[in-house]
Design a protein around this motif. Structure first.
Motif, PDB file in Angstrom:
ATOM      1  N   TRP A 223       0.833  -1.202   0.000  1.00 46.50           N
ATOM      2  CA  TRP A 223       0.000   0.000   0.000  1.00 46.50           C
ATOM      3  C   TRP A 223       0.872   1.258   0.000  1.00 46.50           C
ATOM      4  O   TRP A 223       0.564   2.241  -0.678  1.00 46.50           O
ATOM      5  CB  TRP A 223      -0.938  -0.005   1.208  1.00 46.50           C
ATOM      6  CG  TRP A 223      -2.237  -0.697   0.936  1.00 46.50           C
ATOM      7  CD1 TRP A 223      -2.554  -2.006   1.179  1.00 46.50           C
ATOM      8  CD2 TRP A 223      -3.410  -0.106   0.362  1.00 46.50           C
ATOM      9  NE1 TRP A 223      -3.850  -2.260   0.786  1.00 46.50           N
ATOM     10  CE2 TRP A 223      -4.389  -1.122   0.284  1.00 46.50           C
ATOM     11  CE3 TRP A 223      -3.716   1.166  -0.099  1.00 46.50           C
ATOM     12  CZ2 TRP A 223      -5.669  -0.885  -0.231  1.00 46.50           C
ATOM     13  CZ3 TRP A 223      -4.988   1.397  -0.620  1.00 46.50           C
ATOM     14  CH2 TRP A 223      -5.938   0.376  -0.680  1.00 46.50           C
ATOM     15  N   ILE A 224       1.957   1.221   0.758  1.00 46.91           N
ATOM     16  CA  ILE A 224       2.876   2.365   0.773  1.00 46.91           C
ATOM     17  C   ILE A 224       3.503   2.544  -0.610  1.00 46.91           C
ATOM     18  O   ILE A 224       3.643   3.668  -1.112  1.00 46.91           O
ATOM     19  CB  ILE A 224       3.973   2.168   1.842  1.00 46.91           C
ATOM     20  CG1 ILE A 224       3.352   2.240   3.244  1.00 46.91           C
ATOM     21  CG2 ILE A 224       5.069   3.218   1.690  1.00 46.91           C
ATOM     22  CD1 ILE A 224       4.327   1.933   4.364  1.00 46.91           C
ATOM     23  N   GLY A 225       3.873   1.428  -1.240  1.00 47.55           N
ATOM     24  CA  GLY A 225       4.429   1.492  -2.582  1.00 47.55           C
ATOM     25  C   GLY A 225       3.439   2.057  -3.575  1.00 47.55           C
ATOM     26  O   GLY A 225       3.790   2.867  -4.443  1.00 47.55           O
ATOM     27  N   LEU A 231       1.750   9.227  -5.972  1.00 48.98           N
ATOM     28  CA  LEU A 231       2.218  10.589  -5.721  1.00 48.98           C
ATOM     29  C   LEU A 231       3.248  11.031  -6.760  1.00 48.98           C
ATOM     30  O   LEU A 231       3.316  12.208  -7.113  1.00 48.98           O
ATOM     31  CB  LEU A 231       2.814  10.685  -4.313  1.00 48.98           C
ATOM     32  CG  LEU A 231       1.829  10.557  -3.146  1.00 48.98           C
ATOM     33  CD1 LEU A 231       2.565  10.527  -1.812  1.00 48.98           C
ATOM     34  CD2 LEU A 231       0.828  11.708  -3.165  1.00 48.98           C
ATOM     35  N   HIS A 232       4.050  10.078  -7.249  1.00 54.23           N
ATOM     36  CA  HIS A 232       5.063  10.411  -8.245  1.00 54.23           C
ATOM     37  C   HIS A 232       4.512  10.395  -9.669  1.00 54.23           C
ATOM     38  O   HIS A 232       5.234  10.698 -10.614  1.00 54.23           O
ATOM     39  CB  HIS A 232       6.240   9.426  -8.150  1.00 54.23           C
ATOM     40  CG  HIS A 232       7.168   9.714  -7.017  1.00 54.23           C
ATOM     41  ND1 HIS A 232       6.955   9.241  -5.733  1.00 54.23           N
ATOM     42  CD2 HIS A 232       8.315  10.446  -6.953  1.00 54.23           C
ATOM     43  CE1 HIS A 232       7.920   9.650  -4.941  1.00 54.23           C
ATOM     44  NE2 HIS A 232       8.760  10.383  -5.651  1.00 54.23           N
ATOM     45  N   GLY A 233       3.242  10.015  -9.816  1.00 55.14           N
ATOM     46  CA  GLY A 233       2.649  10.001 -11.142  1.00 55.14           C
ATOM     47  C   GLY A 233       2.958   8.761 -11.941  1.00 55.14           C
ATOM     48  O   GLY A 233       2.736   8.718 -13.153  1.00 55.14           O
ATOM     49  N   TYR A 234       3.495   7.715 -11.271  1.00 56.42           N
ATOM     50  CA  TYR A 234       3.791   6.475 -11.985  1.00 56.42           C
ATOM     51  C   TYR A 234       2.531   5.653 -12.226  1.00 56.42           C
ATOM     52  O   TYR A 234       2.520   4.755 -13.056  1.00 56.42           O
ATOM     53  CB  TYR A 234       4.784   5.615 -11.195  1.00 56.42           C
ATOM     54  CG  TYR A 234       6.100   6.287 -10.920  1.00 56.42           C
ATOM     55  CD1 TYR A 234       6.591   7.298 -11.761  1.00 56.42           C
ATOM     56  CD2 TYR A 234       6.878   5.916  -9.837  1.00 56.42           C
ATOM     57  CE1 TYR A 234       7.804   7.912 -11.506  1.00 56.42           C
ATOM     58  CE2 TYR A 234       8.094   6.523  -9.578  1.00 56.42           C
ATOM     59  CZ  TYR A 234       8.546   7.521 -10.400  1.00 56.42           C
ATOM     60  OH  TYR A 234       9.741   8.123 -10.147  1.00 56.42           O
ATOM     61  N   SER A 235       1.495   5.903 -11.437  1.00 55.75           N
ATOM     62  CA  SER A 235       0.240   5.175 -11.591  1.00 55.75           C
ATOM     63  C   SER A 235      -0.910   6.104 -11.246  1.00 55.75           C
ATOM     64  O   SER A 235      -0.732   7.126 -10.597  1.00 55.75           O
ATOM     65  CB  SER A 235       0.202   3.946 -10.685  1.00 55.75           C
ATOM     66  OG  SER A 235       0.286   4.327  -9.332  1.00 55.75           O
TER      67      SER A 235
END
Length: 245
Positions: A223-225, A231-235
């Motif tokens: 969940w943290i991942g 937050l980084h826009g990777y997903s």
């Protein structure tokens, strides 16, 4: 760490609040460790995508994510996620014309790993009798984002092709969204379920607390991942989908 710090404070002038912290943390660890809580917690990730192993449909290609192999004292170790390799082997055998890509380098950022997860997968597939030319091994990726980038570069998927993504069910939401973000539309093929999925077994308490705590720890890390990737826009939507599920 909180429990250790509070335990040390028992011998100081902060002993009274420290006792409260020790009691609360101990109760939480006891409940999480023995109750079925962690099973339902991990299901919030595992139930996002359905199990299609009985009817995977047409397969143009298969991508297997690393995380199942490592080396110790020169010997290959296959961990809990070994189901990824077993499922990939079965898919490769049943779909002889499908392309197969294994993506997995080393997750150790601070030190150089002489042998990668791809090396371990190669040994496993060779021992299983899979033809060496059936699998393309990508050995540079260190995380899910790099899995997606490098796998897409190797696969060069054509419009209309159907690529299956094989990884652990709890890891699938973040993986699928990351691949889609990288422009690679994949079909989730979840394996390595950590919860049974039957109510009779899901409500069964753990016999020893470390089992429940280990499962909860794994789900929390994922969940943290997911949050970090979001937050980084990777997903994008996987975080919301898993939260709803």
């Amino acid at each position: 760490m909180v429990l250790i710090a509070a335990s040390l404070l028992l011998f100081t002038r902060f002993a009274r609040p420290a006792r409260t912290v020790v009691l609360v943390v101990s109760v939480v660890l006891f409940v999480v460790g023995l109750s079925p809580f962690s099973r339902f917690f991990v299901q919030s990730l595992e139930n996002v995508y359905p199990d299609i192993s009985q009817n995977p449909g047409h397969v143009d290609g298969v991508i297997i994510l690393g995380g199942a192999t490592s080396f110790a004292r020169g010997q290959l170790r296959v961990g809990e996620a070994g189901s990824r390799l077993v499922a990939a082997l079965e898919l490769a055998q049943k779909n002889p014309d499908a392309k197969v890509i294994f993506s997995g380098g080393s997750s150790r950022v601070m030190m150089k790993e002489e042998r990668t997860e791809a090396d371990g997968a190669r040994i496993f597939f060779d021992l299983a009798g899979l033809a060496p030319d059936r699998v393309i091994y990508e050995n540079k990726s260190r995380n899910t984002l790099e899995n997606a980038i490098y796998a897409k570069r190797i696969a060069n998927p054509k419009p209309g092709e159907r690529w299956l993504l094989v990884t652990s069910a709890f890891h699938m939401p973040r993986s699928v969204e990351t691949f889609q973000r990288a422009g690679f539309d994949v079909v989730p093929y979840p394996v390595d379920y950590r919860s049974d999925g039957r109510l009779r077994d899901d409500f069964r308490p753990f016999s020893i607390a470390p089992d429940g705590l280990r499962l909860a720890d794994m789900a929390i890390k994922e969940w943290i991942g997911m949050l970090a990737y979001w937050l980084h826009g990777y997903s994008n939507s996987s975080f919301d989908k898993a939260k709803e599920g």
